[in-house]
Design an enzyme around this catalytic site. Sequence first.
Site, PDB file in Angstrom:
ATOM      1  N   HIS A 235       0.825  -1.195   0.000  1.00 30.23           N
ATOM      2  CA  HIS A 235       0.000   0.000   0.000  1.00 30.23           C
ATOM      3  C   HIS A 235       0.867   1.254   0.000  1.00 30.23           C
ATOM      4  O   HIS A 235       0.554   2.237  -0.665  1.00 30.23           O
ATOM      5  CB  HIS A 235      -0.958   0.026   1.181  1.00 30.23           C
ATOM      6  CG  HIS A 235      -2.020   1.067   1.019  1.00 30.23           C
ATOM      7  ND1 HIS A 235      -3.143   0.865   0.248  1.00 30.23           N
ATOM      8  CD2 HIS A 235      -2.118   2.338   1.473  1.00 30.23           C
ATOM      9  CE1 HIS A 235      -3.879   1.965   0.245  1.00 30.23           C
ATOM     10  NE2 HIS A 235      -3.285   2.871   0.982  1.00 30.23           N
ATOM     11  N   TYR A 239       1.609   4.959  -2.637  1.00 33.89           N
ATOM     12  CA  TYR A 239       1.923   6.355  -2.323  1.00 33.89           C
ATOM     13  C   TYR A 239       3.306   6.751  -2.814  1.00 33.89           C
ATOM     14  O   TYR A 239       3.562   7.925  -3.084  1.00 33.89           O
ATOM     15  CB  TYR A 239       1.751   6.596  -0.820  1.00 33.89           C
ATOM     16  CG  TYR A 239       0.288   6.642  -0.477  1.00 33.89           C
ATOM     17  CD1 TYR A 239      -0.470   7.776  -0.736  1.00 33.89           C
ATOM     18  CD2 TYR A 239      -0.368   5.526   0.038  1.00 33.89           C
ATOM     19  CE1 TYR A 239      -1.830   7.810  -0.483  1.00 33.89           C
ATOM     20  CE2 TYR A 239      -1.721   5.552   0.302  1.00 33.89           C
ATOM     21  CZ  TYR A 239      -2.449   6.699   0.032  1.00 33.89           C
ATOM     22  OH  TYR A 239      -3.791   6.725   0.274  1.00 33.89           O
ATOM     23  N   HIS A 386     -10.642   0.430 -10.387  1.00 31.06           N
ATOM     24  CA  HIS A 386     -10.215   1.381  -9.353  1.00 31.06           C
ATOM     25  C   HIS A 386      -8.730   1.690  -9.484  1.00 31.06           C
ATOM     26  O   HIS A 386      -8.306   2.854  -9.421  1.00 31.06           O
ATOM     27  CB  HIS A 386     -10.504   0.792  -7.969  1.00 31.06           C
ATOM     28  CG  HIS A 386      -9.787   1.482  -6.862  1.00 31.06           C
ATOM     29  ND1 HIS A 386     -10.169   2.715  -6.366  1.00 31.06           N
ATOM     30  CD2 HIS A 386      -8.675   1.124  -6.140  1.00 31.06           C
ATOM     31  CE1 HIS A 386      -9.351   3.087  -5.404  1.00 31.06           C
ATOM     32  NE2 HIS A 386      -8.434   2.140  -5.247  1.00 31.06           N
ATOM     33  N   PHE A 387      -7.939   0.672  -9.685  1.00 27.50           N
ATOM     34  CA  PHE A 387      -6.488   0.841  -9.778  1.00 27.50           C
ATOM     35  C   PHE A 387      -6.119   1.742 -10.957  1.00 27.50           C
ATOM     36  O   PHE A 387      -5.202   2.569 -10.860  1.00 27.50           O
ATOM     37  CB  PHE A 387      -5.841  -0.533  -9.926  1.00 27.50           C
ATOM     38  CG  PHE A 387      -4.370  -0.547  -9.656  1.00 27.50           C
ATOM     39  CD1 PHE A 387      -3.893  -0.421  -8.365  1.00 27.50           C
ATOM     40  CD2 PHE A 387      -3.465  -0.699 -10.684  1.00 27.50           C
ATOM     41  CE1 PHE A 387      -2.532  -0.442  -8.106  1.00 27.50           C
ATOM     42  CE2 PHE A 387      -2.103  -0.724 -10.431  1.00 27.50           C
ATOM     43  CZ  PHE A 387      -1.626  -0.596  -9.139  1.00 27.50           C
ATOM     44  N   HIS A 388      -6.846   1.604 -12.050  1.00 25.98           N
ATOM     45  CA  HIS A 388      -6.513   2.386 -13.246  1.00 25.98           C
ATOM     46  C   HIS A 388      -6.891   3.855 -13.126  1.00 25.98           C
ATOM     47  O   HIS A 388      -6.273   4.706 -13.786  1.00 25.98           O
ATOM     48  CB  HIS A 388      -7.165   1.762 -14.484  1.00 25.98           C
ATOM     49  CG  HIS A 388      -6.422   0.574 -15.016  1.00 25.98           C
ATOM     50  ND1 HIS A 388      -6.546  -0.675 -14.470  1.00 25.98           N
ATOM     51  CD2 HIS A 388      -5.534   0.456 -16.038  1.00 25.98           C
ATOM     52  CE1 HIS A 388      -5.772  -1.525 -15.139  1.00 25.98           C
ATOM     53  NE2 HIS A 388      -5.137  -0.868 -16.086  1.00 25.98           N
ATOM     54  N   ARG A 451     -11.549 -10.811 -11.163  1.00 25.63           N
ATOM     55  CA  ARG A 451     -10.287 -10.136 -11.472  1.00 25.63           C
ATOM     56  C   ARG A 451      -9.294 -11.141 -12.030  1.00 25.63           C
ATOM     57  O   ARG A 451      -9.372 -12.337 -11.734  1.00 25.63           O
ATOM     58  CB  ARG A 451      -9.753  -9.523 -10.175  1.00 25.63           C
ATOM     59  CG  ARG A 451      -8.460  -8.747 -10.283  1.00 25.63           C
ATOM     60  CD  ARG A 451      -8.037  -8.265  -8.895  1.00 25.63           C
ATOM     61  NE  ARG A 451      -6.850  -7.450  -8.959  1.00 25.63           N
ATOM     62  CZ  ARG A 451      -6.223  -6.972  -7.891  1.00 25.63           C
ATOM     63  NH1 ARG A 451      -6.699  -7.252  -6.686  1.00 25.63           N
ATOM     64  NH2 ARG A 451      -5.146  -6.227  -8.018  1.00 25.63           N
ATOM     65  N   ARG A 452      -8.391 -10.669 -12.853  1.00 26.53           N
ATOM     66  CA  ARG A 452      -7.300 -11.504 -13.393  1.00 26.53           C
ATOM     67  C   ARG A 452      -7.833 -12.731 -14.123  1.00 26.53           C
ATOM     68  O   ARG A 452      -7.366 -13.840 -13.918  1.00 26.53           O
ATOM     69  CB  ARG A 452      -6.362 -11.968 -12.272  1.00 26.53           C
ATOM     70  CG  ARG A 452      -5.826 -10.882 -11.361  1.00 26.53           C
ATOM     71  CD  ARG A 452      -4.805 -11.478 -10.405  1.00 26.53           C
ATOM     72  NE  ARG A 452      -4.379 -10.523  -9.401  1.00 26.53           N
ATOM     73  CZ  ARG A 452      -4.766 -10.531  -8.133  1.00 26.53           C
ATOM     74  NH1 ARG A 452      -5.629 -11.449  -7.725  1.00 26.53           N
ATOM     75  NH2 ARG A 452      -4.322  -9.642  -7.287  1.00 26.53           N
TER      76      ARG A 452
END
Length: 562
Positions: A235, A239, A386-388, A451-452
């Site tokens: 995580h 950042y 979300h990640f993108h 996912r994946r």
Amino acid sequence: MAKSYKNTTKNELYKADTVINRKDAKLVLANFLWVIFALVVGGFAGALQTFVRSGYFELPFNIGYYQILTLHGVILALVLTFFFIVGFQTAVVSRAMGSLTDGERKSGWIGFWLMTIGTLMAAVMIATNQASVLYTFYAPLKAHGIFYVGLTLVIVGTWFATGAQTKRYFRWKKENPGQKTPAIAYFAVINNVMWYVCNIGIATSALTQLIPWSFGLIDTVNVKLTRTLFWYFGHALVYFWLLPAYMVWYSILPKIIGVKGFSDKLARLSFVLFLFFSIPVGIHHQLVEPGIDAFWKGLQVVLTFMVIVPSLITAFSLFASFETFGRKNGATGLFDWFKKLPWNDSRFVLQFVGMLFFVPGGIGGIINASGQMNQVVHNTMWVVGHFHITVGTPVVLTYFAAMMFLLPHLVGGRMTKLTNSLGLWLAYTWALGMGIMSFAMHMAGIKGAPRRSTFSEYGGHEVAQEWISYQLLQAIGGSFLLIAIIIAFFAFFLSLRTPKTDVVEEFPIARFMDDGDAPLKWVENWRLLIIITIFLVVIAYTVPISQIFTENIPGSPGFKAW
């Protein structure tokens, strides 16, 4: 304004406080070349994934879907980001504090070559299909040992490079006692300190578990331990990618639009809060996993929500700068300032588009970190979407906004109308492609799409039929993103070939409205900051990790029912 080179010899350029030393510039450019290479290769692999999931395309030459998934993730999430961060932060300290010494620059080059060698080692393993592990360092999937060693070298390389930056920062403090450090250099060192602390997790996992296991030196690994150590690192890794974008938003964007930043004190406070709360929150990625007590999951959810505070500080500060610009240019109504923003400047537009995507991305992050809502979307395509929009758009577009002025600055030229136009096309094409693709991913995730996965194993199952239209939308969005990547490629190399001029593109660094105020001493009390950071980590992780070995919790090694 750009810095004039008139009456300045090439060997004296480093003495001008707004021009990066030529030797430092070469180090920065070397890192940036990896950025564009990674974007092209990783972006193409990502587009291929969307085509495969659409059901209308099959990979040639026996290339596996999970092979390109691993390539896409590693080269964009690790290679592109690490090389940009190292290059950009090197440019930052050189510009804000003066040239690196020969020793500091040598450390930067050692880091560059370690990262290069490590990247090539990992690439060979992925290319030969010996490292199709979906997400790196994540047991029980196992890659070839050379893959893990290669990525370990990449991380070690960042230590050398960021160590040179950190050393330059403390050398400046020693040379300028009692003075407030340049904010942008302070931000870079906060990011580096966070990086060193979070690397403890991945270093422990790699050296004691995954590398010996992958080479056959040990028979098994503690899967729960490796996952927990990975997310202790993972995580904060997000950042590590994001904070350079925040550096640009706080310290460069106001100067680009011609105003001062809102508050130096608020900016530094937000970075301190990111340092405190970016690491002891990794377990919120493991909310559905057994083996970790619910109390500690809940505690880390609360700590995760603390990260919302510096994000809101950042949003307030940025929009205060935007409104200041608008009022300065005659805006009178409540939102009239929005129309006054410099919509013809790609350096601004790329960042602003990234910020807009970060808004729904933050909302999605709150959902992901919330216990019950997380169970609805966990391990679905929602997470990929979300990640993108939290990393794949704000980070990438802000990185390119920085390179729009940095590349011509580094080679002694100016931005041209053509490169500026390409930057605008990049922003809008990327926004269109990512908007379509991420929307489809979020909707497919709500419908339960895994996912994946290519979804092919679900065959004609009626549930899978609900995903088909979203799969096609993902492919359409991926096609626009591929076009955007081609635009980025041309913008990058045209920026490098800009004609040399006597007046060089500025590396803009903003002043703040409260620059005249005395510095807050506690925010640069590094001993205090590190003690608080480690204290929070100890509180969040000591008991959960000890329980993995000692407690009778379902999923832990000592659970007798398993």
